[in-house]
Design a protein around this motif. Structure first.
Motif: not given
Length: 223
Positions: A32, A41, A35, A52, A38, A50, A9-10
């Motif tokens: 991600c 996001t 994070p 890592r 990001a 979120i 999700c990066d």
């Protein structure tokens, strides 16, 4: 509130998966590699957590599963992947190829093995793996892209076997082609359209669809 776990999700498709699921009121666990970077996001409104995660770090995958012990994950979206480089025949970068296989092929298998109990205890019980038509052996008429093609062809084989092995537990396993989404120059499919289409395939899927290879616009692809 249903729960979705999304890797990668990066940027790109992962961000859009998180955004669309959050907008529909889902609990989103967005992983991600970085994070702190990001930003897109982090800006998503809704129930977004979120975390890592590098999917090639098996200890980290296991650690996340322990953190989520007891959580029912309705949909697991294995999206993290490496698409480039594509060196031509005669210029193969074997170190890069190994890294691509670790992320695109072995990582998704580790996710499936580690999170199967979380998915199996949910209501929907879906594992969706973002693949590519470039992983289709039947459609390969142009050659090249050895590392990427082999990683996605291998992923498709994994998905097919998972469908058989996890069928008794009611888990539906899907391989999805996102189209040539506009995460890179020259692409044709809007990211919102690609993700919305893949989500549609996921949510229409039943046990009868497990082990299939589908495009974002609901068309079957040859292996």
């Amino acid at each position: 509130m249903p729960t979705v776990l999304i890797t990668g999700c990066d940027t790109g498709l992962g961000v859009e998966f998180a955004r669309q699921y959050a907008a529909d009121g889902w609990r989103v666990i967005a992983t991600c590699r970085s994070p702190d970077n990001a930003d897109a996001t982090q800006a998503i409104e809704g129930a977004v957590e979120i975390r890592r995660l590098d999917v090639s770090d098996h200890a980290a995958v296991e650690g996340l599963a322990r953190d989520l012990d007891g959580t029912a994950i309705d949909v697991l979206v294995s999206n993290a992947g490496i698409a480039r480089p594509h060196p031509p025949f005669g210029e193969t970068d074997y170190a890069s190829w190994r890294r691509i296989l670790e992320v695109n092929l072995i990582g998704p298998m580790k996710l499936a093995e580690t999170f199967v109990d979380h998915v199996a205890r949910s209501e929907m019980k879906v594992m969706a793996f973002v693949s590519s038509r470039m992983g289709s052996i039947g459609l390969n008429l142009t050659g090249g892209s050895y590392a990427y093609r082999s990683s996605k062809a291998g992923l498709n084989a994994v998905v097919r076997s998972l469908a058989v092995d996890l069928g008794p537990r009611g888990v539906c396993c899907l391989a999805l082609h996102p189209g040539w989404a506009k995460t890179e120059a020259g692409a044709r499919v809007e990211v919102e359209t690609s993700v919305g289409g893949m989500r549609g395939v996921i949510h229409r899927a039943s046990r009868h669809h497990t082990g299939t290879f589908m495009t974002y616009d609901d068309q079957p692809l040859p292996w």
